[in-house]
Design a protein around this motif. Structure first.
Motif, PDB file in Angstrom:
ATOM      1  N   LYS A  85       0.808  -1.223  -0.011  1.00 23.41           N
ATOM      2  CA  LYS A  85      -0.119   0.006   0.109  1.00 23.41           C
ATOM      3  C   LYS A  85       0.849   1.249   0.032  1.00 23.41           C
ATOM      4  O   LYS A  85       0.516   2.321   0.435  1.00 23.41           O
ATOM      5  N   ILE A  86       2.146   1.337  -0.989  1.00 19.11           N
ATOM      6  CA  ILE A  86       2.965   2.293  -0.886  1.00 19.11           C
ATOM      7  C   ILE A  86       2.872   2.877  -2.145  1.00 19.11           C
ATOM      8  O   ILE A  86       3.164   2.053  -3.211  1.00 19.11           O
ATOM      9  N   LYS A 102       6.497   8.661  -0.159  1.00 24.36           N
ATOM     10  CA  LYS A 102       6.211   9.721   0.590  1.00 24.36           C
ATOM     11  C   LYS A 102       7.160   9.388   1.882  1.00 24.36           C
ATOM     12  O   LYS A 102       7.394   8.068   2.288  1.00 24.36           O
ATOM     13  N   GLU A 103       7.681  10.432   2.631  1.00 26.11           N
ATOM     14  CA  GLU A 103       8.571  10.312   3.788  1.00 26.11           C
ATOM     15  C   GLU A 103       7.798   9.116   4.809  1.00 26.11           C
ATOM     16  O   GLU A 103       8.774   8.516   5.260  1.00 26.11           O
ATOM     17  N   GLU A 104       6.669   9.369   4.933  1.00 24.88           N
ATOM     18  CA  GLU A 104       6.012   8.396   5.984  1.00 24.88           C
ATOM     19  C   GLU A 104       6.077   7.014   5.772  1.00 24.88           C
ATOM     20  O   GLU A 104       5.802   6.107   6.468  1.00 24.88           O
ATOM     21  N   ASN A 105       6.435   6.794   4.442  1.00 24.21           N
ATOM     22  CA  ASN A 105       6.407   5.440   4.115  1.00 24.21           C
ATOM     23  C   ASN A 105       7.773   4.684   3.539  1.00 24.21           C
ATOM     24  O   ASN A 105       8.030   3.795   3.222  1.00 24.21           O
ATOM     25  N   TYR A 106       8.686   5.566   3.948  1.00 26.91           N
ATOM     26  CA  TYR A 106      10.230   5.381   3.384  1.00 26.91           C
ATOM     27  C   TYR A 106      10.621   4.089   4.052  1.00 26.91           C
ATOM     28  O   TYR A 106      11.041   3.034   3.462  1.00 26.91           O
ATOM     29  N   ASP A 107      10.546   4.257   5.430  1.00 28.95           N
ATOM     30  CA  ASP A 107      11.275   3.031   6.018  1.00 28.95           C
ATOM     31  C   ASP A 107      10.408   1.786   5.755  1.00 28.95           C
ATOM     32  O   ASP A 107      11.190   0.619   5.241  1.00 28.95           O
TER      33      ASP A 107
END
Length: 121
Positions: A85-86, A102-107
């Motif tokens: 879901k990224i 998006k930054e919130e999905n990077y890791d």
């Protein structure tokens, strides 16, 4: 596949023209079509003449020079991330591909790709 991570904050923009874009900056991706001038670059270096922008992206690069005969590389990465879901924004150069998330999905994206067998450097 080996994927290099970057810690830069990136922005995806539309600009009125490229006159204020410094092509000597570290990362500058431009795209021109019949109805749009696009720009992807470090957030800190976004020029004043943007008409729209979307901040909060981070990127990774597929390491090495990719031969044009290779098939499905971007498809494999996008499928792994889609399964998690990224969403992605992809930029291709002559040598390789860059994937922005998006930054919130990077890791989460790096973990998903690592779990899928890719090497993260």
């Amino acid at each position: 596949m080996e994927i290099k991570k970057y810690n830069h904050k990136m922005s995806v923009c539309k600009v009125s023209d490229y006159s204020k874009v410094d092509l000597n900056d570290e990362f500058v991706f431009i795209g021109k079509t019949d109805d749009e001038l696009s720009l992807v670059r470090l957030t800190e270096n976004v020029p004043q003449n943007i008409t729209e922008r979307d901040d909060g992206w981070k990127m990774m690069r597929i390491q090495g020079v990719l031969d044009f005969s290779l098939i499905g590389i971007l498809s494999k990465i996008s499928a792994v991330l889609a399964d998690n879901k990224i969403g992605i924004f992809a930029v291709s150069t002559f040598n390789t591909d860059y994937i922005l998330v998006k930054e919130e999905n990077y890791d989460k994206s790096l973990k998903a790709l690592g779990d899928a067998g890719d090497t993260i450097v």
